[in-house]
Design a protein around this motif. Sequence first.
Motif, PDB file in Angstrom:
ATOM      1  N   UNK A  77       5.617  -5.142  -4.259  1.00 13.26           N
ATOM      2  CA  UNK A  77       4.908  -5.439  -5.398  1.00 13.26           C
ATOM      3  C   UNK A  77       5.602  -5.332  -6.688  1.00 13.26           C
ATOM      4  N   UNK A  78       6.108  -6.514  -7.234  1.00 14.34           N
ATOM      5  CA  UNK A  78       6.934  -6.568  -8.544  1.00 14.34           C
ATOM      6  C   UNK A  78       6.544  -5.708  -9.532  1.00 14.34           C
ATOM      7  N   UNK A  79       5.129  -5.584  -9.880  1.00 14.84           N
ATOM      8  CA  UNK A  79       4.751  -4.877 -10.991  1.00 14.84           C
ATOM      9  C   UNK A  79       4.826  -3.462 -11.011  1.00 14.84           C
ATOM     10  N   UNK A  80       4.937  -2.986  -9.829  1.00 15.61           N
ATOM     11  CA  UNK A  80       5.107  -1.343  -9.561  1.00 15.61           C
ATOM     12  C   UNK A  80       6.342  -0.723  -9.265  1.00 15.61           C
ATOM     13  N   UNK A  81       6.766  -0.323 -10.615  1.00 17.88           N
ATOM     14  CA  UNK A  81       8.096   0.142 -10.421  1.00 17.88           C
ATOM     15  C   UNK A  81       8.353   1.479 -10.125  1.00 17.88           C
TER      16      UNK A  81
ATOM     17  N   UNK B 116      11.955  -0.288   3.096  1.00 19.48           N
ATOM     18  CA  UNK B 116      11.943   0.755   4.112  1.00 19.48           C
ATOM     19  C   UNK B 116      11.829   2.317   3.670  1.00 19.48           C
ATOM     20  N   UNK B 117      12.206   2.431   2.499  1.00 24.36           N
ATOM     21  CA  UNK B 117      12.022   3.808   1.598  1.00 24.36           C
ATOM     22  C   UNK B 117      10.610   4.082   1.269  1.00 24.36           C
ATOM     23  N   UNK B 118      10.057   3.050   0.837  1.00 21.09           N
ATOM     24  CA  UNK B 118       8.619   2.935   0.142  1.00 21.09           C
ATOM     25  C   UNK B 118       7.632   3.398   1.515  1.00 21.09           C
ATOM     26  N   UNK B 119       7.941   2.875   2.811  1.00 18.21           N
ATOM     27  CA  UNK B 119       6.939   3.041   3.909  1.00 18.21           C
ATOM     28  C   UNK B 119       7.479   4.449   4.663  1.00 18.21           C
ATOM     29  N   UNK B 120       8.544   4.915   4.078  1.00 17.30           N
ATOM     30  CA  UNK B 120       9.068   6.134   4.732  1.00 17.30           C
ATOM     31  C   UNK B 120       9.894   6.062   6.027  1.00 17.30           C
ATOM     32  N   UNK B 121      10.295   4.823   6.470  1.00 18.37           N
ATOM     33  CA  UNK B 121      11.092   4.525   7.510  1.00 18.37           C
ATOM     34  C   UNK B 121      12.334   5.270   7.356  1.00 18.37           C
TER      35      UNK B 121
ATOM     36  N   UNK C 178       4.255  -5.947 -18.023  1.00 14.92           N
ATOM     37  CA  UNK C 178       5.480  -6.592 -17.287  1.00 14.92           C
ATOM     38  C   UNK C 178       5.037  -6.462 -15.856  1.00 14.92           C
ATOM     39  N   UNK C 179       5.107  -8.083 -15.477  1.00 16.79           N
ATOM     40  CA  UNK C 179       4.825  -8.112 -13.961  1.00 16.79           C
ATOM     41  C   UNK C 179       5.807  -7.744 -13.032  1.00 16.79           C
ATOM     42  N   UNK C 180       7.114  -7.405 -13.498  1.00 16.72           N
ATOM     43  CA  UNK C 180       8.328  -7.213 -12.573  1.00 16.72           C
ATOM     44  C   UNK C 180       9.024  -6.062 -13.160  1.00 16.72           C
ATOM     45  N   UNK C 181       8.207  -4.854 -13.148  1.00 10.82           N
ATOM     46  CA  UNK C 181       8.813  -3.425 -13.499  1.00 10.82           C
ATOM     47  C   UNK C 181       9.835  -3.260 -12.268  1.00 10.82           C
ATOM     48  N   UNK C 182       9.380  -3.386 -11.169  1.00  7.44           N
ATOM     49  CA  UNK C 182      10.124  -3.107 -10.003  1.00  7.44           C
ATOM     50  C   UNK C 182      11.656  -3.925 -10.202  1.00  7.44           C
ATOM     51  N   UNK C 183      11.341  -5.270 -10.314  1.00  9.92           N
ATOM     52  CA  UNK C 183      12.593  -6.129 -10.578  1.00  9.92           C
ATOM     53  C   UNK C 183      13.572  -5.509 -11.396  1.00  9.92           C
TER      54      UNK C 183
ATOM     55  N   UNK D 150       0.891  -1.028  -0.123  1.00 10.99           N
ATOM     56  CA  UNK D 150       0.027   0.079   0.150  1.00 10.99           C
ATOM     57  C   UNK D 150       0.849   1.244   0.049  1.00 10.99           C
ATOM     58  N   UNK D 151       1.807   1.279   1.022  1.00 13.29           N
ATOM     59  CA  UNK D 151       2.748   2.367   0.839  1.00 13.29           C
ATOM     60  C   UNK D 151       3.563   2.542  -0.599  1.00 13.29           C
ATOM     61  N   UNK D 152       3.896   1.455  -0.931  1.00 14.95           N
ATOM     62  CA  UNK D 152       4.636   1.613  -2.376  1.00 14.95           C
ATOM     63  C   UNK D 152       3.622   2.253  -3.300  1.00 14.95           C
ATOM     64  N   UNK D 153       2.449   1.791  -3.337  1.00 13.99           N
ATOM     65  CA  UNK D 153       1.422   2.462  -4.407  1.00 13.99           C
ATOM     66  C   UNK D 153       1.094   3.831  -4.281  1.00 13.99           C
ATOM     67  N   UNK D 154       1.366   4.330  -2.866  1.00  9.93           N
ATOM     68  CA  UNK D 154       1.371   5.550  -2.582  1.00  9.93           C
ATOM     69  C   UNK D 154       2.580   6.480  -2.581  1.00  9.93           C
ATOM     70  N   UNK D 155       3.628   5.912  -2.917  1.00 12.30           N
ATOM     71  CA  UNK D 155       4.800   6.663  -3.106  1.00 12.30           C
ATOM     72  C   UNK D 155       4.803   7.917  -3.749  1.00 12.30           C
ATOM     73  N   UNK D 156       5.263   9.214  -3.491  1.00  5.81           N
ATOM     74  CA  UNK D 156       4.963  10.334  -4.375  1.00  5.81           C
ATOM     75  C   UNK D 156       5.958  10.144  -5.669  1.00  5.81           C
ATOM     76  N   UNK D 157       5.510  11.213  -6.481  1.00  5.49           N
ATOM     77  CA  UNK D 157       6.629  11.046  -7.712  1.00  5.49           C
ATOM     78  C   UNK D 157       8.067  11.564  -7.657  1.00  5.49           C
ATOM     79  N   UNK D 158       8.105  12.538  -6.716  1.00 11.37           N
ATOM     80  CA  UNK D 158       9.291  13.086  -6.185  1.00 11.37           C
ATOM     81  C   UNK D 158      10.156  11.928  -5.610  1.00 11.37           C
ATOM     82  N   UNK D 159       9.817  11.094  -4.944  1.00  8.36           N
ATOM     83  CA  UNK D 159      10.321   9.890  -4.186  1.00  8.36           C
ATOM     84  C   UNK D 159      10.784   8.852  -5.169  1.00  8.36           C
ATOM     85  N   UNK D 160       9.999   8.595  -6.031  1.00  6.14           N
ATOM     86  CA  UNK D 160      10.302   7.702  -7.184  1.00  6.14           C
ATOM     87  C   UNK D 160      11.236   8.116  -8.183  1.00  6.14           C
ATOM     88  N   UNK D 161      11.132   9.381  -8.442  1.00  8.74           N
ATOM     89  CA  UNK D 161      12.284  10.049  -9.231  1.00  8.74           C
ATOM     90  C   UNK D 161      13.405   9.908  -8.706  1.00  8.74           C
ATOM     91  N   UNK D 162      13.650  10.190  -7.360  1.00  9.58           N
ATOM     92  CA  UNK D 162      14.818  10.457  -6.369  1.00  9.58           C
ATOM     93  C   UNK D 162      15.336   8.900  -6.569  1.00  9.58           C
TER      94      UNK D 162
END
Length: 300
Positions: free
Chosen positions: A200-204, A278-283, A212-217, A92-104
């Motif tokens: 979630x492997x598909x959510x890169x 941990x990064x996805x959850x904000x820890x 692609x079911x393994x975008x994050x991979x 859930x946290x991974x799906x809600x990651x902000x665009x700036x955090x994904x870009x970083x």
Amino acid sequence: MSWRVLDFTSFNGRISYERGRIKATYRDGSEKKVSLAEIAVLVIADKTDVSSGLLSMLGQNGIPVVVTDWRGVPVSVASGWSTHTRVGARQIAQSKMTLPRRKAAWANLVRAKVRGQANTIRALGHAQEAKDLEALTSTVRSGDPSNVEAQAARLYWSAYFSEGESRDQEGSDLLNAALNYGYTILRGHCIRAVTEAGLWPALGVFHHSRSNGFNLVDDLLEPFRPAIDYYVAQLPGNSAMEDPETRRKLVSASSSQFHADGRTVSTMLGSLAQQFGLYAEGDIQQFRVPTWCGPFKAEE
């Protein structure tokens, strides 16, 4: 600890489960057995029959099954459900990651990949190209809008290959076929790492193909490719992909030392996936990506 990669791409027979072990039965009736506890990744092709009981146990033990075509290029992957204790919250946290955090995160992955490419090329005797690649790393910005990754790839592959040769994912020559096979093994290790981390492997963060079911991979394995590239370049010129010894060397590349403290490619993949969770959850606020620094050493 699971560490072995079982390659059944040239195997003609049936594999099944028996009392904690994988049993390989050849067409002539002979058998071989390997403890399931030792296996990290299983690779099969079209001549291997697999029992449903074995597939069930592989899934329960988190061992991915990579299916390849006749060239050794993966066409599908089967992996078990994650048993991570925070899998729901983490995804859930991974799906809600902000665009700036994904870009970083993607920028850090690109920097580490290009630095690793520079170190591989330097180890192969291309000092000037290595300097040019290192210079490119300072131009990577959040999200890599100027596509430094592609710029680096053109420079890198032109130095890596001899004149008249080039990187071709469909190529059947030794170098291209060996790279494809080495990446297949690497991807299997990364699928396991991502699953074990409860992600979630598909959510890169960058790769986002709908098919692609393994975008994050495919995101997380990028900094590890240069290590595979180095070991592929060490293959003797008379090597052949049909030779079991060639495949053994390529499999061992994913178990080679990556970090200065002795950690291997596959171990570091696991650590990076856990850190991304941990990064996805904000820890943690910084996503630190390790760099391959050439044969037998690396640094963060």
